[in-house]
Design a protein around this motif. Structure first.
Motif, PDB file in Angstrom:
ATOM      1  N   GLY A 112       0.776  -1.230   0.000  1.00 15.07           N
ATOM      2  CA  GLY A 112       0.000   0.000   0.000  1.00 15.07           C
ATOM      3  C   GLY A 112       0.807   1.278   0.000  1.00 15.07           C
ATOM      4  N   VAL A 113       2.144   1.166  -0.188  1.00 14.27           N
ATOM      5  CA  VAL A 113       3.002   2.352  -0.214  1.00 14.27           C
ATOM      6  C   VAL A 113       3.138   2.812  -1.670  1.00 14.27           C
ATOM      7  CG1 VAL A 113       5.267   3.282   0.331  1.00 14.27           C
ATOM      8  CG2 VAL A 113       4.256   1.528   1.813  1.00 14.27           C
ATOM      9  N   PRO A 114       2.769   4.055  -2.005  1.00 16.31           N
ATOM     10  CA  PRO A 114       2.758   4.507  -3.398  1.00 16.31           C
ATOM     11  C   PRO A 114       4.127   4.947  -3.930  1.00 16.31           C
ATOM     12  CG  PRO A 114       1.949   6.264  -2.006  1.00 16.31           C
ATOM     13  CD  PRO A 114       2.190   5.072  -1.095  1.00 16.31           C
ATOM     14  N   VAL A 115       5.172   4.222  -3.595  1.00 22.48           N
ATOM     15  CA  VAL A 115       6.517   4.536  -4.084  1.00 22.48           C
ATOM     16  C   VAL A 115       6.639   4.107  -5.534  1.00 22.48           C
ATOM     17  CG1 VAL A 115       7.452   2.329  -3.270  1.00 22.48           C
ATOM     18  CG2 VAL A 115       8.985   4.274  -3.577  1.00 22.48           C
ATOM     19  N   THR A 116       7.459   4.820  -6.311  1.00 22.76           N
ATOM     20  CA  THR A 116       7.653   4.495  -7.721  1.00 22.76           C
ATOM     21  C   THR A 116       9.141   4.393  -8.032  1.00 22.76           C
ATOM     22  OG1 THR A 116       7.765   6.803  -8.459  1.00 22.76           O
ATOM     23  CG2 THR A 116       5.566   5.773  -8.341  1.00 22.76           C
ATOM     24  N   TRP A 117       9.448   3.688  -9.107  1.00 20.69           N
ATOM     25  CA  TRP A 117      10.834   3.600  -9.562  1.00 20.69           C
ATOM     26  C   TRP A 117      11.359   4.989  -9.931  1.00 20.69           C
ATOM     27  CZ3 TRP A 117      15.364   1.773  -9.447  1.00 20.69           C
ATOM     28  CH2 TRP A 117      16.292   2.088 -10.444  1.00 20.69           C
ATOM     29  N   GLU A 118      10.520   5.808 -10.535  1.00 20.22           N
ATOM     30  CA  GLU A 118      10.952   7.153 -10.933  1.00 20.22           C
ATOM     31  C   GLU A 118      11.382   7.968  -9.711  1.00 20.22           C
ATOM     32  OE1 GLU A 118       8.867   5.286 -14.099  1.00 20.22           O
ATOM     33  OE2 GLU A 118       8.208   5.616 -12.022  1.00 20.22           O
ATOM     34  N   GLN A 119      10.663   7.820  -8.603  1.00 18.40           N
ATOM     35  CA  GLN A 119      11.025   8.530  -7.382  1.00 18.40           C
ATOM     36  C   GLN A 119      12.366   8.046  -6.846  1.00 18.40           C
ATOM     37  OE1 GLN A 119       8.477   7.690  -4.061  1.00 18.40           O
ATOM     38  NE2 GLN A 119       9.213   9.413  -2.830  1.00 18.40           N
ATOM     39  N   VAL A 120      12.554   6.734  -6.774  1.00 17.57           N
ATOM     40  CA  VAL A 120      13.804   6.177  -6.252  1.00 17.57           C
ATOM     41  C   VAL A 120      14.974   6.535  -7.166  1.00 17.57           C
ATOM     42  CG1 VAL A 120      15.031   4.040  -5.704  1.00 17.57           C
ATOM     43  CG2 VAL A 120      12.651   4.338  -4.989  1.00 17.57           C
ATOM     44  N   ALA A 121      14.758   6.460  -8.487  1.00 17.61           N
ATOM     45  CA  ALA A 121      15.823   6.805  -9.438  1.00 17.61           C
ATOM     46  C   ALA A 121      16.211   8.272  -9.301  1.00 17.61           C
ATOM     47  CB  ALA A 121      15.370   6.494 -10.860  1.00 17.61           C
ATOM     48  N   ARG A 122      15.250   9.139  -9.062  1.00 17.84           N
ATOM     49  CA  ARG A 122      15.560  10.559  -8.862  1.00 17.84           C
ATOM     50  C   ARG A 122      16.413  10.748  -7.615  1.00 17.84           C
ATOM     51  NH1 ARG A 122      13.337  13.598  -5.308  1.00 17.84           N
ATOM     52  NH2 ARG A 122      11.415  12.376  -5.150  1.00 17.84           N
ATOM     53  N   ILE A 123      16.071  10.062  -6.546  1.00 14.19           N
ATOM     54  CA  ILE A 123      16.834  10.180  -5.301  1.00 14.19           C
ATOM     55  C   ILE A 123      18.256   9.644  -5.491  1.00 14.19           C
ATOM     56  CG2 ILE A 123      16.998   9.329  -2.924  1.00 14.19           C
ATOM     57  CD1 ILE A 123      13.878   9.345  -2.922  1.00 14.19           C
ATOM     58  N   ALA A 124      18.380   8.526  -6.201  1.00 14.58           N
ATOM     59  CA  ALA A 124      19.706   7.923  -6.408  1.00 14.58           C
ATOM     60  C   ALA A 124      20.573   8.761  -7.329  1.00 14.58           C
ATOM     61  CB  ALA A 124      19.542   6.510  -6.970  1.00 14.58           C
ATOM     62  N   GLY A 125      19.948   9.472  -8.286  1.00 13.26           N
ATOM     63  CA  GLY A 125      20.733  10.251  -9.233  1.00 13.26           C
ATOM     64  C   GLY A 125      21.687   9.370 -10.011  1.00 13.26           C
ATOM     65  N   ASP A 126      22.963   9.759 -10.030  1.00  8.12           N
ATOM     66  CA  ASP A 126      23.972   8.973 -10.735  1.00  8.12           C
ATOM     67  C   ASP A 126      24.592   7.895  -9.850  1.00  8.12           C
ATOM     68  OD1 ASP A 126      23.651  10.441 -13.071  1.00  8.12           O
ATOM     69  OD2 ASP A 126      25.141  11.942 -12.470  1.00  8.12           O
ATOM     70  N   GLY A 127      24.132   7.777  -8.617  1.00 13.12           N
ATOM     71  CA  GLY A 127      24.724   6.816  -7.697  1.00 13.12           C
ATOM     72  C   GLY A 127      24.248   5.401  -7.948  1.00 13.12           C
ATOM     73  N   SER A 128      24.955   4.439  -7.361  1.00 15.52           N
ATOM     74  CA  SER A 128      24.550   3.038  -7.423  1.00 15.52           C
ATOM     75  C   SER A 128      23.347   2.860  -6.515  1.00 15.52           C
ATOM     76  CB  SER A 128      25.694   2.122  -6.967  1.00 15.52           C
ATOM     77  OG  SER A 128      26.815   2.272  -7.802  1.00 15.52           O
ATOM     78  N   VAL A 129      22.193   2.568  -7.092  1.00 15.12           N
ATOM     79  CA  VAL A 129      20.953   2.542  -6.318  1.00 15.12           C
ATOM     80  C   VAL A 129      21.008   1.451  -5.254  1.00 15.12           C
ATOM     81  CG1 VAL A 129      19.752   0.975  -7.911  1.00 15.12           C
ATOM     82  CG2 VAL A 129      18.438   2.558  -6.504  1.00 15.12           C
ATOM     83  N   GLY A 130      20.483   1.763  -4.077  1.00 16.56           N
ATOM     84  CA  GLY A 130      20.513   0.800  -2.974  1.00 16.56           C
ATOM     85  C   GLY A 130      19.360   1.040  -2.016  1.00 16.56           C
ATOM     86  N   ARG A 131      19.320   0.244  -0.962  1.00 17.09           N
ATOM     87  CA  ARG A 131      18.242   0.359   0.018  1.00 17.09           C
ATOM     88  C   ARG A 131      18.111   1.767   0.611  1.00 17.09           C
ATOM     89  NH1 ARG A 131      18.397  -4.641   4.196  1.00 17.09           N
ATOM     90  NH2 ARG A 131      20.621  -4.617   3.683  1.00 17.09           N
TER      91      ARG A 131
END
Length: 287
Positions: A112-131
């Motif tokens: 029920g959490v409305p998180v999206t890949w686009e949101q996580v990718a924006r937060i990660a930027g150019d970094g190696s995405v992680g928890r």
């Protein structure tokens, strides 16, 4: 001499760019800082270019490992970043990060959490995405108050409701690979129980027999009693003792130089390394 051997930049899950990190390290009064992003050395070139005069950079990475089902992190210092076998293993871990993050997002949405890949990718930027990037998304959405609060069984901790495993290196293999690349290994925050299960101290003794160089004792996730116990263990099995901030910029509360490494231990680390050497700053080039 003030030495901090564990920091992260935007090349992984920190919030300072590599250039900002080295400038902030110098401003905080450090003499030596190690850049140890998760499973990548991508930030090193930018850090070199911006390295202020008076600050020495130790190159490294924090390798994702797993022993008997328990996640652990191995700090690797001063290895040859182009050594083929270690490079291939780091790429295996790094390449698994995106599908893992997408898997966690799918589980969160089922909860029920409305998180999206686009949101996580924006937060990660150019970094190696992680928890931590997924955790930051949960903070943005108001699901949890802080990144640390996302690392619980309810959410992203090992075995948690939204946890997804990724490729992680056997620590004995990590030691072998790093040594073959001329580097030095230190087990990061080995007793950080608030992060989840920790490997038993008997395993640390076996890692020492396999060539582990040290353990990170002075760390924000170790209380005074734990630090004393780990110092005794290190003395018993012949391991170096380090101290570090585990700095992540604004993503965590720790500050640069909060814990430091004894200069004699730092000297021994540099003596053991043959894959790369610390780089003294010469004023940077304005990156």
């Amino acid at each position: 001499m003030r030495i901090d051997l564990h920091t992260h930049s935007t090349a992984s899950d920190g919030t300072d760019s590599p250039a900002e990190l080295v400038r902030n390290a110098a401003a905080s009064g450090l003499d030596v800082v190690a850049l140890t992003d998760h499973d990548t050395t991508r930030g090193h070139a930018e850090a070199f270019a911006a390295l202020p005069e008076g600050l020495t950079l130790v190159t490294g990475a924090e390798l994702s490992c797993r022993l008997d089902g328990v996640g652990m992190h191995m700090l690797a210092y001063l290895f040859d970043p182009e050594e083929p076998a270690l490079l291939a293993e780091r790429e295996l871990v790094r390449d698994d990060r995106v599908p893992r993050a997408k898997g966690m997002i799918a589980k969160l949405r089922e909860l029920g959490v409305p998180v999206t890949w686009e949101q996580v990718a924006r937060i990660a930027g150019d970094g190696s995405v992680g928890r931590p990037h997924v955790a930051s998304a949960l903070v943005e959405l108001g699901v949890v108050p802080t990144v640390s609060d996302a690392f619980t069984d309810d959410w992203l901790a090992d075995g948690g409701r939204a946890y997804v495993a990724k490729h992680e290196t056997d620590p004995f293999e990590a030691i072998r690979l790093v040594k073959a690349a001329g580097g030095v290994t230190v087990f990061a925050h080995p007793a950080a129980a608030k992060r989840g299960r920790t490997v038993p101290e008997s395993a640390i003794a076996k890692l020492a027999e396999a060539g582990l160089d040290g353990i990170e004792v002075d760390h924000m996730d170790h209380d005074a009693v734990t630090r004393d116990r780990l110092r005794g263990l290190a003395a018993d099995v012949g391991l170096l003792v380090t101290g570090s901030s585990d700095y992540h910029g604004s993503r965590k509360t720790c500050v640069l130089g909060e814990y430091t490494t004894d200069p004699e231990v730092y000297g021994e680390i540099t003596r053991r390394a043959t894959g790369a050497f610390p780089v003294p700053g010469a004023g940077g080039h304005g990156v």
